[in-house]
Design an enzyme around this catalytic site. Structure first.
Site, PDB file in Angstrom:
ATOM      1  N   CYS A  18       0.853  -1.182   0.000  1.00  0.00           N
ATOM      2  CA  CYS A  18       0.000   0.000   0.000  1.00  0.00           C
ATOM      3  C   CYS A  18       0.892   1.237   0.000  1.00  0.00           C
ATOM      4  O   CYS A  18       2.118   1.152   0.110  1.00  0.00           O
ATOM      5  CB  CYS A  18      -0.904   0.001   1.225  1.00  0.00           C
ATOM      6  SG  CYS A  18       0.011   0.119   2.795  1.00  0.00           S
ATOM      7  N   GLU A 132       0.813  -0.115  16.475  1.00  0.00           N
ATOM      8  CA  GLU A 132      -0.078   1.004  16.129  1.00  0.00           C
ATOM      9  C   GLU A 132      -0.981   1.364  17.300  1.00  0.00           C
ATOM     10  O   GLU A 132      -1.191   2.547  17.595  1.00  0.00           O
ATOM     11  CB  GLU A 132      -0.927   0.640  14.906  1.00  0.00           C
ATOM     12  CG  GLU A 132      -1.829   1.787  14.479  1.00  0.00           C
ATOM     13  CD  GLU A 132      -2.783   1.421  13.363  1.00  0.00           C
ATOM     14  OE1 GLU A 132      -3.890   1.994  13.321  1.00  0.00           O
ATOM     15  OE2 GLU A 132      -2.431   0.556  12.523  1.00  0.00           O
ATOM     16  N   CYS A 200      -7.990   1.512   7.050  1.00  0.00           N
ATOM     17  CA  CYS A 200      -7.360   2.130   5.882  1.00  0.00           C
ATOM     18  C   CYS A 200      -7.914   1.549   4.591  1.00  0.00           C
ATOM     19  O   CYS A 200      -8.392   0.420   4.531  1.00  0.00           O
ATOM     20  CB  CYS A 200      -5.837   2.010   5.959  1.00  0.00           C
ATOM     21  SG  CYS A 200      -5.129   0.573   5.155  1.00  0.00           S
ATOM     22  N   SER A 229      -1.121  -7.847  10.876  1.00  0.00           N
ATOM     23  CA  SER A 229      -2.530  -7.966  11.228  1.00  0.00           C
ATOM     24  C   SER A 229      -3.403  -8.089   9.986  1.00  0.00           C
ATOM     25  O   SER A 229      -4.304  -8.931   9.918  1.00  0.00           O
ATOM     26  CB  SER A 229      -2.954  -6.745  12.051  1.00  0.00           C
ATOM     27  OG  SER A 229      -4.326  -6.808  12.374  1.00  0.00           O
TER      28      SER A 229
END
Length: 331
Positions: A18, A132, A200, A229
């Site tokens: 990404c 995160e 996202c 994840s």
């Protein structure tokens, strides 16, 4: 069991890198070019063993905490983000810090800070111990409660007289997250939604693609690391949406021949931190096993790019680097 149908591959798209991962990996590569080895990186820059190994070969040194980094060194913060305490710890050691946090994670950090200032109680949906989540909670530690599963939504206790809002880790299962929100709202009707979806675009797109592939697949192979994840979620989503079997691998060499028993159609995807070369190796091995017919199942186009950290947008001569907006081809 013999298979009387033609053998084929359904290749999910989008898959793999990404924009946030691309930006983070290029940031480490650029830092090594600009400053020379070693460049230190706090935690894994992205959750992929191959990417980390290649960067280590180039001179990156991965550490768990900034206290392990020699005074005055260059350090890159990973794509998953860090808490203000980590930023301060780097400053205390006079480290030259380069923040490669994914901008979509930074958005969640800013939301946490804003809602904490407005005295909201924040319910953060995410996995305990994930970098995160630790970074996001560190921006509003006194106002944030972590919700790890839909079941935890049934038991969490919150002050009755406070406004309430939910945020989420960006790489979760979309379906599980919304089930958690549904359960929370059943107990707390005043629960507010964040101003925009935190999960996202890349996580959502890869899950939508695997949902399309799964019903027609006897076997799904997801390329991605165990601590990724979003890669782990792809396996779960594939099984939930009809794949007869699904496995996660780091490398093509991990494929087991027994998986192909009775299999005519193999679905293939990869997590958002996986370089395409690893998928190509899987496809080559599948072709050797008789699965040479590949059909691309595309559910979205991705063209988002993120600027590199400001310290890395120029080369040594001061000219803007051609990779200032990221720049590897993503599928």
């Amino acid at each position: 069991m013999p298979v009387d149908r033609p053998r084929s591959v359904l290749l999910a798209a989008p898959r793999g890198y990404c924009a946030g991962v691309d930006r983070a990996v290029i940031a480490v590569e650029k830092a090594l070019e600009q400053y020379g080895a070693p460049v230190y990186v706090r935690k894994q820059i992205v959750h992929n063993v191959h990417v980390v190994s290649e960067l280590e070969k180039a001179g990156a040194i991965f550490v768990d905490e900034v206290e392990e980094v020699p005074h005055g060194s260059h350090i890159v913060f990973s794509a998953h983000g860090v808490s203000p305490a980590v930023v301060q710890g780097a400053a205390d050691r006079d480290l030259a810090a380069i923040d490669a946090t994914c901008p979509l994670v930074t958005k969640v950090h800013r939301e946490a800070v804003r809602f904490a200032k407005q005295e909201y109680r924040i319910l953060l949906i995410g996995h305990e111990g994930h970098e995160e989540v630790e970074g996001t909670m560190g921006h509003a530690p006194d106002r944030t409660i972590l919700i790890g599963t839909p079941e935890e939504a049934d038991t969490v206790e919150v002050p009755a007289d406070e406004p309430l809002i939910w945020l989420s880790q960006t790489t979760l299962s979309v379906d599980e997250t919304m089930e958690t929100v549904r359960r929370l709202r059943a107990r707390f009707p005043h629960l507010q939604d964040p101003p925009s979806d935190d999960i996202c675009y890349a996580t959502q797109n890869r899950q939508v693609a695997i949902k399309k592939v799964a019903p027609d697949a006897d076997l799904v192979i997801v390329v991605g690391s165990a601590n990724s994840s979003n890669s782990v979620r792809l396996v779960e989503v594939a099984l939930e949406y009809g794949a007869k079997a699904a496995y996660r691998i780091d490398y093509a060499s991990e494929i087991e021949q027994a998986w192909f028993e009775g299999v005519a159609t193999v679905g293939v995807s990869s997590g958002a931190s996986v370089p395409e070369v690893l998928v190509e190796q899987v496809l080559a091995d599948l072709a050797d096993a008789g699965f040479a017919d590949v059909t691309i199942v595309k559910t979205a186009e991705e063209d988002l790019m993120f600027s590199l950290p400001k310290e890395l947008r120029t080369d040594k001569s001061g000219k803007q680097d051609e990779r200032a907006l990221g720049g590897r081809t993503r599928t």
